[in-house]
Design an enzyme around this catalytic site. Sequence first.
Site, short mmCIF file in Angstrom:
data_model
loop_
_atom_site.label_atom_id
_atom_site.label_comp_id
_atom_site.label_asym_id
_atom_site.label_seq_id
_atom_site.Cartn_x
_atom_site.Cartn_y
_atom_site.Cartn_z
N LYS A 50 0.86 -1.15 0.13
CA LYS A 50 0.03 -0.18 -0.01
C LYS A 50 0.61 1.21 -0.12
O LYS A 50 1.88 1.29 0.77
CB LYS A 50 -0.80 -0.27 1.27
CG LYS A 50 -2.12 1.09 1.37
CD LYS A 50 -2.88 0.99 2.56
CE LYS A 50 -3.91 2.09 2.53
NZ LYS A 50 -4.74 1.93 3.57
N SER B 58 -9.82 2.40 2.76
CA SER B 58 -8.81 3.15 1.86
C SER B 58 -7.87 2.26 1.33
O SER B 58 -7.08 2.50 0.45
CB SER B 58 -8.03 4.39 2.82
OG SER B 58 -7.34 3.44 3.67
N SER C 143 -10.16 0.27 7.13
CA SER C 143 -9.65 0.35 5.67
C SER C 143 -8.99 -0.93 5.12
O SER C 143 -8.44 -0.90 3.85
CB SER C 143 -8.67 1.51 5.92
OG SER C 143 -9.27 2.77 5.83
#
Lengths: 471, 104
Positions: free
Chosen positions: A78, A153, A177
């Site tokens: 990420k 997210s 997330s």
Amino acid sequence: MELTQLTLKETQEGLQTKQFSSVELTQALIRRIKKHNKKINSFITVCESEALEQAKAADQRMSQNEKEPLLGIPIGIKDNYITKGIRTTAASKVLDNYIPQYDATAVTRLKEAGALIIGKCNLDAWGHGSSGEHSAYGNTRNPWDYSRVPGGSSSGSGAAVAADFCIAATGTDTGGSIRQPASYCGVVGLKPTYGRVSRYGIIAMASSTDSIGHLTKTVRDSAAILKITAGKDSLDATTHDMPVEDYEKEMGKPIGGIKIGIPKEYYGEGLDKRIGDKINKALKLLKKIGCKLIQISLPHTEYAYPTYYIIQTAEVSSNLARYDGIRFGQGRTKFGDEAKRRIMGGTHALSTGFQDKYYKQAIRARTLLIQDFLNAFKKVDVLACPVFPFPPFKFGEREADPLQMYLADIFTVTANLTGHPGISIPVGFIEELPVGMQLIAPHFAESLLFKVAGAYEEVTGWYKVKPKLME
Amino acid sequence: MKKKRSRLTSAQIRHIANLANLSLKDEELNKFRKQLSNVFDFVDKLTEVKTTGIAETSHVTGLINQLRKDKAATENCLTQKEALQPSLKTNRGYFRVKALFKEQ
């Protein structure tokens, strides 16, 4: 079966028994990324040449009988995990040109286990979002339906794993997330206990709730990765010295007698009935294989979101103060709207005249939410809850009103405030769109999550269903 | 009884933006004023909770006083060159910042 469709465990076996090489695997993934990622937009940066070089080196080490657990396995990272020498943006224009000088601890541990980085996954900028619509580098699309959001997210991470662009991907979970994109993308998402995995080198969102985890194709894969990233880190004073277990050890053992708590406040009016039905079906199945289902109450649930909003934005306003364009980055005018909103929300909650009403009240309400969970865990072993109140929505549907977007988090934020670990697993489909259910366990009881989730996965095999990527 | 709405004023928003070191245009200030007022209207629900006598939580897993030896952690330091490398505002080995004092 395509190489790209393999799980982490299958890949480990295939590489170790020399059925294929890391180079072949990496090339297959890169081909797939080149074919489909333009539409899905899972990655902000693809590390094609670096990954192939590392794959060659991994093959070399395997031929010399080296056996690190993730040797030669391509992982997505990420883009709020800093990676030495690889551009890291947090999906914001503020860090458009930032190339970190060091690795996050989680990255170091994955690399030491032999993993290679195939790319930096897209996200809602700074972690601010639950849909994948807030990246400065374009929306990520849900591989199951390109007109719909993948959840966020960790949007790029969820989409990349679902689309078989990488064998697994890392994520962060501050208010849901990891669990949310896992649910919408039909993959497994683990939010470990707060302090289980080091936050060193992770671009901070809310320091008292940020939890460092990952998204995988199966529950066993998730356990395998946690073994590597978990553990005390001298560089992060909030990491715990609880020993790191062999998280796979309890998997496959009978789950008879395990008590699953069903909090009534999570199954009321606000939950789409179709999701409630899917979860009920999953729970019936768990009952069939030996679990006990027990109705419980988490009485302060309706205050969880306001408590979370205040604490999260307050901590965000503090953590994002460092982006002043002096030591790194472009300066504060480059923040997107969502970041500005959250910084201002938090600043207001902490400011003179409002601090008692908002921040001080929130950090006491947090104690009440923790007590709710601790009381529940006196009666049951794990909790079973929905992840999103509604199935994957279309782009723009919830964008217009920030509050509507925030309310998508109501089922996930409490575990962040209390620090408890949670795992989202696929439990079926609604009109061909994935639905996830989350299990939440006591602090540091991730083994229990893997045991129960693994048992369900074994009986249902939802991970074998793959999205058909549009040409 | 109709609940009192949490309207933020323009002056309050300007003050918040100032505290947050954000320079915002007028249209932005107005847009955020409306959006934040809406959110705080909802968040005001938190004031219903009775928290007298409840302890504050700042850390959830019970750790206390995590200390280390007071010696330089040189294995974890960046060199001066590395530290300056991502910056767009350097001058002969220093970070360049806005002046705090004006010349007389």
